[in-house]
Motif scaffolding. Sequence first.
Motif, mmCIF file in Angstrom:
data_model
loop_
_atom_site.group_PDB
_atom_site.id
_atom_site.type_symbol
_atom_site.label_atom_id
_atom_site.label_comp_id
_atom_site.label_asym_id
_atom_site.label_seq_id
_atom_site.Cartn_x
_atom_site.Cartn_y
_atom_site.Cartn_z
ATOM 1 N N ALA A 196 1.110 -1.054 -0.154
ATOM 2 C CA ALA A 196 -0.102 -0.061 -0.056
ATOM 3 C C ALA A 196 0.566 0.968 -0.079
ATOM 4 N N GLY A 197 0.643 1.897 -1.425
ATOM 5 C CA GLY A 197 1.352 3.588 -1.152
ATOM 6 C C GLY A 197 1.568 3.908 -2.207
ATOM 7 N N GLU A 198 2.502 4.477 -2.571
ATOM 8 C CA GLU A 198 2.314 5.806 -3.407
ATOM 9 C C GLU A 198 2.367 4.479 -4.882
ATOM 10 N N ALA A 199 3.207 3.768 -4.934
ATOM 11 C CA ALA A 199 3.307 2.510 -6.346
ATOM 12 C C ALA A 199 2.162 2.321 -6.508
ATOM 13 N N GLN A 200 1.455 1.435 -5.386
ATOM 14 C CA GLN A 200 0.377 0.853 -5.815
ATOM 15 C C GLN A 200 -0.850 1.839 -6.482
ATOM 16 N N ARG A 201 -1.284 3.085 -5.699
ATOM 17 C CA ARG A 201 -1.343 4.348 -6.481
ATOM 18 C C ARG A 201 -1.735 4.697 -7.748
ATOM 19 N N LYS A 202 -0.060 4.654 -7.702
ATOM 20 C CA LYS A 202 0.152 5.126 -9.712
ATOM 21 C C LYS A 202 -0.488 3.845 -10.431
ATOM 22 N N MET A 203 -0.042 2.280 -10.284
ATOM 23 C CA MET A 203 -0.473 1.777 -11.222
ATOM 24 C C MET A 203 -1.835 2.033 -11.061
ATOM 25 N N THR A 204 -2.918 2.002 -10.230
ATOM 26 C CA THR A 204 -4.538 1.810 -10.380
ATOM 27 C C THR A 204 -4.632 3.078 -11.242
ATOM 28 N N GLY A 205 -3.911 3.999 -11.723
ATOM 29 C CA GLY A 205 -4.119 5.176 -12.269
ATOM 30 C C GLY A 205 -4.382 4.353 -13.752
ATOM 31 N N VAL A 206 -3.613 3.054 -14.206
ATOM 32 C CA VAL A 206 -4.559 2.321 -15.628
ATOM 33 C C VAL A 206 -6.250 2.375 -15.602
ATOM 34 N N THR A 207 -6.758 1.866 -14.081
ATOM 35 C CA THR A 207 -7.793 1.840 -14.267
ATOM 36 C C THR A 207 -9.327 2.680 -13.255
ATOM 37 N N ARG A 208 -8.168 4.080 -13.178
ATOM 38 C CA ARG A 208 -9.133 5.121 -13.423
ATOM 39 C C ARG A 208 -9.018 6.082 -14.626
ATOM 40 N N PHE A 209 -8.113 6.393 -14.593
ATOM 41 C CA PHE A 209 -7.762 6.882 -15.926
ATOM 42 C C PHE A 209 -7.961 6.817 -16.991
ATOM 43 N N GLY A 210 -7.013 5.152 -16.864
ATOM 44 C CA GLY A 210 -7.058 4.992 -19.048
ATOM 45 C C GLY A 210 -5.272 4.851 -18.923
ATOM 46 N N GLU A 211 -4.984 5.521 -18.642
ATOM 47 C CA GLU A 211 -2.974 5.393 -19.201
ATOM 48 C C GLU A 211 -2.486 5.714 -17.522
ATOM 49 N N ILE A 212 -1.587 5.794 -17.681
ATOM 50 C CA ILE A 212 -0.402 6.707 -17.050
ATOM 51 C C ILE A 212 0.859 6.799 -18.047
ATOM 52 N N VAL A 213 1.496 7.220 -17.557
ATOM 53 C CA VAL A 213 3.508 7.388 -18.075
ATOM 54 C C VAL A 213 4.248 7.215 -16.752
ATOM 55 N N VAL A 214 5.185 5.785 -17.136
ATOM 56 C CA VAL A 214 6.295 6.254 -16.766
ATOM 57 C C VAL A 214 7.470 6.926 -16.292
#
Length: 135
Positions: free
Chosen positions: A65-83
């Motif tokens: 739990a934390g920032e890394a998990q939050r970053k990755m859940t952005g895919v389902t929330r926003f449809g895409e993320i940049v790493v």
Amino acid sequence: MSGRVIFSQLSRKFVDENENTPDQAQQVVYYSLAIGHHLGIIDCLQAALVCPLEAWPAWVATLPAGEAQRKMTGVTRFGEIVVDQSHVTLLATALDAALPQQTPQQQNWSRELMRLLRTIQQEPAVYLMVRRQDD
């Protein structure tokens, strides 16, 4: 939930790479690539890792739990993320910590993502675009 999550990696640059380029000039190259979309330059992305969308939440849930998990859940929330380079240590640390409780398939995805993160670490202009693709 049908579809997939696709990790696409920058695969080509529009700059002739010269290994004798001074560090200061190399920073100009990186900056130009970073702002290239404002100048009409198109990044060439190539699929490097694919995860079924239905397996995504369970894989992400293995991360601490934390920032890394939050970053990755952005895919389902926003449809895409940049790493990019700013995420390498955060994600690599979380993926490494998650390995012991992951299924063999999740471990394969984690190890491949860690390999991609090492590529970003070695070449600052490289990044990943992670997109949800619904069927």
